[in-house]
Design an enzyme around this catalytic site. Structure first.
Site, short mmCIF file in Angstrom:
data_model
loop_
_atom_site.label_atom_id
_atom_site.label_comp_id
_atom_site.label_asym_id
_atom_site.label_seq_id
_atom_site.Cartn_x
_atom_site.Cartn_y
_atom_site.Cartn_z
N GLY A 34 11.31 104.64 9.57
CA GLY A 34 10.53 105.71 9.94
C GLY A 34 9.61 105.42 10.95
N LEU B 164 17.66 99.95 4.99
CA LEU B 164 18.34 101.25 4.46
C LEU B 164 18.20 102.45 5.43
CD1 LEU B 164 17.60 100.90 0.72
CD2 LEU B 164 20.00 100.80 1.73
N ASP C 144 6.02 117.44 0.66
CA ASP C 144 7.03 117.19 1.66
C ASP C 144 8.29 117.28 0.94
OD1 ASP C 144 8.49 116.52 3.99
OD2 ASP C 144 7.38 114.26 3.80
P1 AMP Z 1 11.87 107.05 4.40
O1 AMP Z 1 11.12 106.08 5.37
O2 AMP Z 1 11.12 106.68 3.08
O3 AMP Z 1 12.09 108.05 4.93
O4 AMP Z 1 13.29 105.93 4.16
C1 AMP Z 1 14.20 106.03 5.02
C2 AMP Z 1 15.53 106.08 4.47
O5 AMP Z 1 15.70 104.90 3.86
C3 AMP Z 1 15.96 107.05 3.77
O6 AMP Z 1 16.49 108.29 4.59
C4 AMP Z 1 16.93 106.80 2.87
O7 AMP Z 1 18.10 106.74 3.51
C5 AMP Z 1 16.75 105.25 2.78
N1 AMP Z 1 15.93 105.17 1.57
C6 AMP Z 1 14.55 105.22 1.32
N2 AMP Z 1 14.23 104.92 -0.15
C7 AMP Z 1 15.44 104.61 -0.59
C8 AMP Z 1 15.87 104.39 -1.94
N3 AMP Z 1 14.86 104.01 -2.74
N4 AMP Z 1 17.07 103.95 -2.34
C9 AMP Z 1 17.97 104.08 -1.30
N5 AMP Z 1 17.60 104.54 0.05
C10 AMP Z 1 16.63 104.72 0.45
#
Ligand code: AMP
Length: 458
Positions: free
Chosen positions: A138, A135, A285
């Site tokens: 980071g 999805l 954040d």
């Molecule tokens: P993060 O590393 O938490 O910033 O997540 C990176 C990307 O993963 C985010 O920009 C979302 O597009 C996707 N993402 C993270 N958590 C979720 C979730 N619970 N459900 C759907 N997409 C998610």
């Protein structure tokens, strides 16, 4: 107290059976107790005191029995209510589970995840997870869609390096923070976790948001022009009035949304933040990239990896001794209150500032704040973000309240939730009621899912 209780009981048993044959009773157990009581030697001086103060002894005994009965009743009421009753009460009051009150520190206690525990009930066997598409990612981790036990769609977050102890600690800390935050319909829920030895390292298993981050969703809406602006315009060239066209209602499928939906998103973010502030927890954040949109139009505030590092240019490494996890952390400077630049202290009021910036993102349908500004801290000395295209003057005035230089004069999240609730009620009263019912139902559904997961793991 128990000792005193026993002593009096023994004495009374002796009194009733003294010199006489054992009480006429069919219960041999009672006979044995009385016999045992008779044989116990009570020190003479204590015996004398009791003999002289029989009334007092009976009185104390009565008080003790009453206290015991009350204690038992209170314990029954608070400690062992059935799960169904607990669930109903929580849903009815929309109050949800509160943490033990903690001292409100300026940099929230929850940031120090070392102080928090891990709830073993969340542990999931990694063999029950079927990983799906990625999805997002980071600097230090990946997020994948996955299926848990062939039934529930979840999002699974893991560190980039499963053997790096620091990255593993970040994941574990985030799990602990999510355990402590517990449950609110507008806060992304922890579904499970893997903390045992596993080739992928520790895993955070959360609810899966079908529409991804609110930022990505609004940008898509803008690029596809599937947004209906409900503001009423007048004059030539057309100028915004303070009023909205009514009757649009909230979108049911999210394929086409209006200003009413934007206000519903804002209300729900404020609602989730009221809960976090009550724990107390400072998110630090809050930005649209960390807010998720579910398939049913409800909002979840997520991303509690407050101590993690980002490569993202929105973050900024403060070269200060602000050290968590033994390193300088990168902070979302465009969303940060100006006092944080100097004090590095984060409070509910600094989250309020970020909430104001999130409002700007929402009512511009995902524009980046301070586009073209080279030094935000200099810019903020005399300026604020401009009025977004899709909000009225009242909302922009409220945003400016969130950006008052003195944090004391900013509103709190309860005020924010009330302000946007009123707006939503004016725009679509019936849909507001439906939304509130939907939020209460989320709580109920989550409980059922949790029970199902636990039952299956046994
Ligand atoms: P993060 O590393 O938490 O910033 O997540 C990176 C990307 O993963 C985010 O920009 C979302 O597009 C996707 N993402 C993270 N958590 C979720 C979730 N619970 N459900 C759907 N997409 C998610």
């Amino acid at each position: 107290m128990i000792l005193l209780f026993l002593l009096i009981f023994i004495h009374i048993s002796r009194y009733f059976s003294e010199g006489s044959p054992l009480p006429v009773t069919r219960s041999s157990a009672l006979q044995r107790v009385v016999r045992a009581a008779r044989e116990i030697k009570i020190p003479r001086n204590i015996q004398r005191i009791i003999d002289r103060n029989y009334f007092l002894v009976f009185f104390i005994y009565g008080i003790l029995v009453l206290m015991f009965a009350f204690g038992f009743l209170i314990w029954r009421r608070c400690g062992t209510r059935s799960p169904r009753t607990q669930r109903r009460t929580r849903a009815r009051h929309n109050n949800y589970i509160k943490l033990r009150p903690t001292r409100k520190r300026e940099l929230v206690s929850l940031l120090n995840a070392d102080e928090l525990g891990y709830d073993e009930n969340y542990e999931v066997d990694p063999r029950h997870l079927e990983m799906g598409r990625k999805l997002g990612e980071g600097q230090y981790g990946f997020v994948n869609q996955a299926r848990l036990k062939n039934r529930i769609d979840v999002a699974v977050k893991r560190a980039r390096l499963s053997y790096d102890p620091e990255q593993q600690k970040m994941i574990i800390d985030e799990i602990k923070i999510m355990c402590a935050i517990k449950c609110h319909p507008n806060v992304l829920a922890l579904v499970g976790a893997v903390t045992s030895k596993n080739s992928n390292g520790a895993l955070i298993i959360t609810e899966y948001a079908e529409n991804g981050s609110l930022l990505d969703y609004l940008r898509k809406i803008k690029s596809q022009s599937i947004f209906s602006d409900l503001l009423v315009y007048q004059g030539v060239p057309p100028q915004k009035t303070g009023t909205y066209r009514k009757g649009a209602g909230l979108s049911t499928n999210l394929n086409f949304i209006s200003t009413a939906d934007l206000i519903s998103f804002v209300y729900q973010i404020a609602n989730g933040m009221v809960y976090l502030a009550s724990i107390p927890c400072v998110h630090r954040d809050l930005a649209l990239r960390n807010v998720f949109l579910m398939g049913d139009g409800t909002i979840r505030i997520g991303d509690f990896g407050l101590t993690r590092r980002h490569e993202n240019s929105d973050y900024y490494s403060l070269k200060i001794s602000f050290r968590i996890n033994n390193g300088d952390i990168k902070l979302p400077v465009l969303w940060m209150a100006p006092e944080c630049f100097h004090t590095h202290k984060f409070t509910e009021k600094t989250d309020i500032w970020s909430f104001g910036v999130s409002l700007f993102e929402i009512f511009t349908l995902g524009d980046k704040p301070y586009a073209g500004v080279s030094d935000v801290s200099v810019f903020l000395k005399n300026n604020r973000l401009e009025e977004p295209q899709y909000c009225n003057k009242k909302i922009y005035d409220f945003m400016n309240l969130c950006w008052v230089a003195d944090p004391l004069f900013r509103p709190n999240f309860k005020m924010c939730a009330d302000f946007f609730k009123e707006h939503l009620k004016i725009l679509c009263d019936q849909d507001y009621t439906r939304l509130d019912d939907k939020l209460n139902l989320i709580f109920e559904k989550r409980w059922e899912t949790e029970c199902w997961i636990r039952r299956e793991s046994e």
